[in-house]
Design an enzyme around this catalytic site. Structure first.
Site: not given
Lengths: 477, 419
Positions: A41, A45-46, A49, A249, A334, A336, A398
């Site tokens: 997690t 690629s976040a 789709h 992909k 699980i 992509s 920061c």
């Protein structure tokens, strides 16, 4: 005795816990790491789709289409970012154009809007496309999220509604008892009527503990990525995919919710389940491959590279089923589009396995999560108000991301609080900017130590026993 | 909304010098904004010797140098905002900053000086393959942990890059009882000042491996080993030359980049060679009234030079506020053969009073070489040099007289002379 024990706190385990927390039930979630969402997690690629890519009649297709539809409202509920940026699948020749047409047909069947654009139409949307690109399939539904933030928000909400979450608990044995399961970790024992295996890369090992057989194998597939600084925020606006092939992909160009750009991943089958090294060859492959999608890549703006493991399985599809042992549910393989499918998977597991067994009643009072205060995103009036109320909101730690001391303290104090430098970075982003923590990491270590009441020497960088500092000055061993 | 004549962002040596000089030249309302709780910038963590030989004519430690500067500054009644971070700067010269005492602070100013120093290049910038375990630091953060917070971040240390901070830390960590196993430099020559090679490595028998780099970081939780490889003339690792070294810490000293984060949203032109802004003969950016100096403009070898640049910039700020600059089409200054950059990058001859100072670096170490400054096709200056090193910034003053003629572009080039 718990009703349900969830093994694994990735996006899948977290969302199942969240789903359960809407009902009156006793649920405990275990994770072997010192933080939620610390493996797959944390490194993917976040992308949500839209769901036209997976083959017909697969769980992947079914879960992806449903999951993508659930995301916007899920993110609203969890108060986390969700951006529908749309995507372009890019074709470089007539053959690839045929693939686009097939994808468009499949999308239509699944109720997903797409359109095929020619080069000049594409260039109106994306100025940095490679000269090779001649056609593209645009899909407006494709979205982006910060996966670990979805998981953390889900766990935080679940915990606010009586779900228990125990970290640093690596399951070492599972026994089937007459009335349920006995699950052992190094330190503790847990009893539960139902066990849900969301152990990601280790799902086959956990399955074997309960069932005695390896009915499937997890085949880790590593993907490496580059991250570009926020100075490149508009290098691309859409998620860019090459034309999909048998191999998957391919290498993508992905804008992130925070304005960075991700380049990757490659796909390499490896045997080690913990090996998230980046490699010279992998990174070089990405450099070459993105050239087919875009030109003028600002390589000088690379601020980070990382890799993640996708837990692919030997069944080539998601495994969401009751195992040969009654009430031991596998949610495995699980890979992509796992992130996009996660809310649908949680819903499916609840409706097909949990609800029929327990018939839990719905909670009348459900506690929603308080959103984190993010000074950088506040209006001037809100900034003034927060700082007046608590001056530590005015102390910026920061400089790249403009994060205050109090925001870091808050993320440590929350119910599923940060316990390491990386855990703080995941939640509030110090160290995600151009200096990569060069200026702020010493401050973050200090704040972690102070807030947790421990010595700076005990502060871990990421995993348990990964100290930042090794000795106090002037002290011998 | 508060109004000042000049707002200086940063409180290190360049900023302080700039403030003092602007005041000396008559600028009244000056405000310095510093992030840390005290002035001095990175000097405060540089507890070693070797600062101030040019400015104070004596050898000081970093904190001593800072103290002398701050003492001088205190004579001028200049407003100083400490523990204050700049959040944004507008084209209209609206500076918004924040601190815990005053909350949001809005300042309108007539001139802005960016003197915010530089940041270290890190692992991300050079994409070292391998594990993302703990124990990999930039040399400057290790220095901060040790000198400011009192903690050692490693006991068996290797250093990648022969930048000065890395060399200083090799000595510093050795003195604190850590074992420094070596320094690797990807170039065939060192990138630090020669005196640091001698005093920090040679004196402690720490080996320097040239044409060598770290090709892999190994370790599950904390770094356990690194893989070193020799590199070829294109800086690519040579297969078969790998060897592993056991370490618990890797420090990176692989260069500094000007920190111009504050300017994020401003339409100022930047120079890819300096990683900073483009400035003219007055150290003014391509937006009128915006100035830059010190390491935020170009990375200096010595703090003394950053101070001098601050001082010169303060004077220009005063001219800008009092008389304004002559507006004319700026001519271009470019880095030619063997030159990695030149500052300033633009010239408006009419604003040069008597002469103009140029700073530049060579791309590679050179011997018996000639610096030629070409105004289009014509050489206007030629200087012989016995040697030139990338690690040492070169400066040259050109008189207004020789710059005055008609030309479009000024080129700096350096060539070796074969006899």
């Amino acid at each position: 005795m718990e009703d349900i024990l969830i093994i694994g706190g990735g996006i899948i385990g977290s969302l199942i816990a969240y789903q359960c927390s809407k009902f009156h039930c006793n649920v405990t979630l275990l994770d072997k790491e010192n933080d939620i969402a610390n493996e797959t997690t944390m490194a993917n690629s976040a992308i949500i789709h839209a769901g036209y890519d997976p083959e017909e009649y697969t769980m992947k297709a079914r879960m992806n289409v449903r999951g993508a539809r659930l995301y916007a409202s899920l993110c609203r509920e969890l108060k986390v970012d969700y951006k529908q940026v749309g995507s372009l699948v890019l074709a470089r020749n007539e053959e690839e154009l045929n693939t686009l047409r097939k994808l468009a047909q499949r999308a239509k069947k699944r109720g997903i809007n797409t359109e095929i654009l020619n080069r000049s139409e594409l260039l109106m949307q994306e100025k940095n496309l490679s000269d090779e690109v001649i056609y593209g399939l645009r899909c407006p539904q494709t979205a982006i999220v910060t996966p670990w933030k979805v998981a953390i928000a889900a766990i935080e909400t679940a915990m606010a509604n009586q779900v228990k979450c125990e970290l640093n608990q690596e399951v070492i044995a599972i026994e089937k008892m007459e009335d349920g399961f006995l699950v052992k970790t190094q330190e503790k024992e847990y009893r539960a009527q139902m066990v849900i295996n969301c152990a990601g890369l280790h799902a086959d090992d956990v399955h074997e503990m309960a069932c005695g057989t390896r009915d499937f194998e997890i085949l880790p597939r590593r993907g490496e990525y580059f991250v570009l600084s926020k100075d490149c925020a508009h290098f691309v606006n859409h998620v860019l995919y090459p034309c999909p092939t048998e191999a998957g992909k391919g290498v993508l160009v992905v804008p992130t919710v925070h304005g960075n750009i991700l380049l990757g991943p490659n796909a390499e089958n490896i045997n080690e389940k913990e090996n998230v090294d980046t490699t010279k060859n992998g990174l070089e492959y990405i450099r070459e491959s993105v050239g087919h999608l875009v030109k003028n890549v600002p390589w000088g703006e690379v601020i980070h590279s990382f890799s993640g493991l996708r837990p692919a399985s030997d069944r080539n599809d998601f495994i969401i089923e009751e195992s040969r042992v009654k009430d031991f549910i596998d949610v495995a393989g699980i890979e992509s589009p796992g992130l996009a499918s996660a809310p649908a998977i949680a819903e499916y597991v609840f409706e097909n396995f949990i609800e029929p067994k327990f018939h839990f009643s719905k909670r009348l009072y459900f506690s929603h999560r308080q959103k984190n205060i993010e000074i950088a995103k506040c209006s001037d009036a809100d900034k003034k108000m927060y700082i007046e109320h608590n001056p530590r909101y005015g102390e910026i730690v920061c400089r790249c991301e403009q994060i205050s001391v109090q925001e870091i303290v808050n993320c440590i104090k929350r119910n599923c609080g940060a316990r390491s430098v990386v855990a703080v970075k995941k939640r509030v982003r110090p160290g995600m900017g151009k200096c990569q923590g060069g200026f702020c990491e010493p401050m973050v270590v200090k704040i972690l130590a102070e807030t947790l009441g421990i010595s700076p020497l005990e502060v871990d960088y990421n995993k348990k026993n990964s100290p930042v500092l090794l000795a106090k000055k002037g002290e011998d061993e | 909304m508060k109004h000042v004549d000049c707002c200086i962002i940063g409180g290190g040596s360049a900023a302080i010098s700039c403030a003092i000089s602007a005041r000396k030249f008559g600028v009244q309302n000056i405000c310095i904004i510093e992030r840390e709780a005290e002035l001095g910038g990175i000097l405060n963590q540089c507890i070693h010797n070797g600062f101030g030989l040019h400015i104070f004519k004596k050898e000081c430690t970093g904190p001593e140098y800072a103290e002398l500067m701050i003492e001088e500054l205190s004579k001028y009644n200049i407003e100083i905002l400490l523990s204050t971070t700049v959040l944004s700067i507008g084209v209209d010269k609206h500076v918004q900053a924040v601190n815990s005492q005053n909350g949001l602070i809005d300042i309108m100013t007539d001139a802005i000086v960016l003197a915010s120093g530089c940041m270290e290049r890190n692992r991300g910038a050079i994409s070292i393959p391998g594990s993302r375990c703990s124990g990999v630091f930039t040399a400057g953060s290790a220095q901060r942990y040790l000198n400011m917070d009192g903690y050692l971040c490693g006991k068996k240390v290797f250093i990648l890059g022969s930048g000065d901070i890395g060399l200083i830390m090799a000595r510093r960590m050795t003195l604190e009882g850590a074992e420094v196993l070596g320094v690797a430099e990807i170039q065939p020559y060192s990138n630090g000042l020669n005196r640091n090679i001698v005093q920090c490595l040679d004196d402690f028998d720490i080996p320097l491996y040239l044409s060598t780099t770290v090709t892999k970081i190994i370790g599950e939780k904390r770094i356990e080993r690194i893989e070193l490889s020799k590199v070829d003339e294109n800086l690519k690792p040579i297969a078969g030359t790998q060897r592993e070294i056991e370490v618990d810490c890797l420090l990176l000293s692989i260069g500094l980049i000007p920190d111009i984060t504050c300017l994020n949203r401003l339409p100022v032109e930047k120079d890819a060679r300096t990683h900073s802004v483009i400035v003219n003969e007055c150290n003014e950016m391509t937006l009128p009234g915006f100035f830059a100096c010190g390491n935020a403009l170009q990375v200096h070898d010595l703090v003394d030079y950053a101070s001098m640049e601050g001082e010169a910039t303060g004077r220009q700020v005063a001219y800008y506020l009092q008389e304004g600059f002559v507006q004319c089409e700026p001519r271009k200054v470019k880095a030619g053969e063997n030159i990695s950059y030149v500052v300033p990058q633009r010239l408006r001859i009419d604003n040069i009073r008597s002469d103009c100072k140029f700073s530049f670096r060579v791309k590679k170490p050179m011997k018996n070489c000639v610096l030629r400054i070409m105004a289009d096709d014509q050489c206007i200056k030629e200087i012989k040099k016995r040697y030139a090193l990338p690690a040492e910034m070169e400066t040259i003053n050109l008189e207004k007289e020789i710059l005055r003629n008609e030309w479009q572009t000024l080129h700096f080039e350096m060539r070796e002379v074969y006899e």
